[in-house]
Scaffold this motif. Structure first.
Motif, short mmCIF file in Angstrom:
data_model
loop_
_atom_site.label_atom_id
_atom_site.label_comp_id
_atom_site.label_asym_id
_atom_site.label_seq_id
_atom_site.Cartn_x
_atom_site.Cartn_y
_atom_site.Cartn_z
N ARG A 1 0.91 -1.29 -0.12
CA ARG A 1 0.02 0.16 -0.12
C ARG A 1 0.84 1.33 -0.09
O ARG A 1 0.61 2.13 -0.77
CB ARG A 1 -1.13 -0.05 1.32
CG ARG A 1 -1.93 1.02 1.41
CD ARG A 1 -2.56 1.22 2.45
NE ARG A 1 -3.57 0.32 2.69
CZ ARG A 1 -4.64 0.23 3.30
NH1 ARG A 1 -5.26 1.26 3.46
NH2 ARG A 1 -5.60 -0.65 3.02
N ARG B 1 2.48 1.68 -3.40
CA ARG B 1 1.64 1.99 -4.39
C ARG B 1 1.39 3.35 -4.18
O ARG B 1 1.33 4.44 -5.37
CB ARG B 1 0.45 1.04 -4.40
CG ARG B 1 0.51 -0.24 -4.76
CD ARG B 1 -0.79 -0.89 -4.68
NE ARG B 1 -0.96 -2.22 -4.96
CZ ARG B 1 -1.01 -3.34 -4.25
NH1 ARG B 1 -1.59 -2.77 -2.86
NH2 ARG B 1 -0.95 -4.57 -4.64
N GLU B 2 1.24 4.04 -3.03
CA GLU B 2 1.01 5.29 -2.96
C GLU B 2 1.91 6.10 -3.38
O GLU B 2 2.07 7.36 -3.62
CB GLU B 2 0.50 5.59 -1.55
CG GLU B 2 0.14 7.12 -1.29
CD GLU B 2 -0.49 7.16 0.02
OE1 GLU B 2 -0.53 8.55 0.56
OE2 GLU B 2 -0.75 6.42 0.88
N GLU C 1 1.75 6.94 -6.85
CA GLU C 1 0.88 8.00 -7.29
C GLU C 1 1.53 9.25 -7.05
O GLU C 1 1.21 10.09 -7.86
CB GLU C 1 -0.28 7.75 -6.27
CG GLU C 1 -1.08 6.34 -6.80
CD GLU C 1 -2.14 6.17 -5.55
OE1 GLU C 1 -2.67 7.19 -4.94
OE2 GLU C 1 -2.74 4.94 -5.64
N LYS C 2 2.40 9.48 -5.95
CA LYS C 2 3.08 10.63 -5.56
C LYS C 2 4.26 11.07 -6.63
O LYS C 2 4.59 12.13 -7.07
CB LYS C 2 3.64 10.74 -4.45
CG LYS C 2 2.68 10.52 -3.03
CD LYS C 2 1.78 11.85 -2.90
CE LYS C 2 0.70 11.41 -1.81
NZ LYS C 2 -0.24 12.25 -1.80
#
Length: 176
Positions: free
Chosen positions: A83, A86-87, A90-91
């Protein structure tokens, strides 16, 4: 809420069950289904002597999430590590090591074999890391090359040859 863990003396500790225990796995499933992370990603907690593992990224948030992902992986909380990684992607979608992290933690570990359901995401994340590799440091490239040795094009029942290749590649990373 999550029930507290019993100590060796039979008293409640006040802490939630460890994620790798039977109760922790069941409790973790409830948390995953609710979307609540088992470990807050923005806790501000001092994570000890490991500190930051600097990577090539334009985003301080991605760096922080990458470091958190590593810490969670080292603590055998692989789903929460995924998690965080994955985040981080995104950043900073151009962060090769963030994609590497996703591929790393979805693979086999000391507590669990490779789950074939994750193989497509592993291959996709690793492909993205390899695509971005020319833009990162040689050490980061070595990590990406080593992880590429860990996975074949399809999940294998007998991973022994892949495991040996990965161990050999990681020895090269350690001596780089």
């Amino acid at each position: 809420g999550v029930s507290a863990t019993m100590s060796d003396t039979g008293r409640e500790t006040g802490f939630p069950p460890a994620p790798h225990t039977a109760v922790g796995i069941a409790g973790g499933q409830r948390f995953r289904e609710s979307g609540t992370p088992l470990v807050a990603l923005d806790s501000g907690h001092d994570h000890g002597p490991t500190g930051s593992h600097p990577i090539t990224t334009s985003s301080p948030e991605a760096q922080k999430l990458f470091d958190r992902g590593l810490e969670l992986a080292w603590g055998f909380n692989h789903l929460e590590a995924a998690r965080a990684f994955r985040e981080a992607t995104e950043k900073d979608p151009e962060c090769a090591m963030c994609w590497w992290g996703v591929a790393l933690v979805l693979g086999p570990n000391i507590n669990a074999p490779l789950d074939p359901q994750y193989h497509p995401e592993i291959r996709s994340a690793l492909a993205r890391a390899k695509e971005l590799a020319p833009k990162v440091s040689e050490r980061e490239q070595a990590h990406i090359r080593a992880l590429d040795e860990r996975y074949g094009p399809a999940p294998l029942a007998d991973r022994s040859e892949l495991d040996r290749a990965y161990a050999k590649a990681m020895r090269r990373v350690a001596h780089a």
